[in-house]
Scaffold this active site. Structure first.
Site, short mmCIF file in Angstrom:
data_model
loop_
_atom_site.label_atom_id
_atom_site.label_comp_id
_atom_site.label_asym_id
_atom_site.label_seq_id
_atom_site.Cartn_x
_atom_site.Cartn_y
_atom_site.Cartn_z
N GLY A 71 0.84 -1.20 0.00
CA GLY A 71 0.00 0.00 0.00
C GLY A 71 0.87 1.24 0.00
N SER A 72 2.09 1.10 0.49
CA SER A 72 3.08 2.17 0.44
C SER A 72 3.68 2.21 -0.96
CB SER A 72 4.17 1.93 1.48
OG SER A 72 5.37 2.59 1.12
#
Length: 199
Positions: free
Chosen positions: A11-12
């Site tokens: 998600g980063s």
């Protein structure tokens, strides 16, 4: 050499740069690195830190910065990638299960490749099942187990552990209590692991 913990959260966006180069980097430098998935979103929400929402200039910079750095590392990417992820938690629950069972690194690399190169968001279909099939895992079993209360609780515990260590973003590297935040801090983390200082 002191051990290095690689704290990451699928998600980063910047974790793409680290994930895709870390295995070769570790071999080249003779490193033993522990991959530690956590839920960075829950920490960021707690901090009221939504980095790119309603910030078009900052968002544009992020994608261009990742594009430049990916070229530096010889990584291909089709940008901007879909962002933010709808099911960041499940993507990281699968990663945590994979770390427990020994296939986690392969899954994380596969899911980031599909996300950043094919435009398939991690944590949902078809990325989720296709990434697992690609590395020889049974999607039905993995997804069912990853959605269990046991794995949900385990990810929550890892997230609390990250927070207690002073980790607030991903990717982060922890060396003997020292936090190095950001893909561009990997060399500093390795220097600290070798000599206890940034050389």
């Amino acid at each position: 050499m002191r051990p290095i913990d690689f704290w990451f959260s699928i998600g980063s966006t910047y974790s793409f740069l680290t994930v895709m180069r870390l295995p070769a980097y570790a071999r080249e430098h003779g490193l033993k690195i522990s991959w530690r998935p956590f839920n960075v979103r829950s920490i960021m929400i707690e901090q009221k830190n939504i980095p790119f929402a309603d910030k078009p200039s900052k968002s544009a910079y992020m994608w261009r910065d990742i594009e430049r750095r990916a070229a530096k590392y010889g990584l291909s990417a089709s940008l901007p990638a879909p962002y933010p992820l709808q099911n960041l938690a499940l993507a990281n629950q699968v990663a945590l299960l994979g770390m427990q069972e020994g296939w986690g690194e392969d899954y994380v690399i596969a899911t980031y490749r599909r996300w950043f190169q094919l435009g398939e968001p991690a944590g949902i279909e078809p990325n989720l099942s296709d990434s697992l099939k690609e590395i020889g895992q049974d999607p039905a079993r993995i997804i069912e187990t990853a959605n269990s209360a046991q794995i949900e609780d385990a990810l929550a515990l890892e997230t609390e552990k990250a927070k207690s260590l002073g980790i607030f973003g991903a990717p982060s590297f922890l060396v003997n209590g020292e936090v190095f935040w950001g893909d561009d801090r990997l060399d500093d983390a390795v220097s600290w692991a070798r000599s206890g200082r940034v050389a």
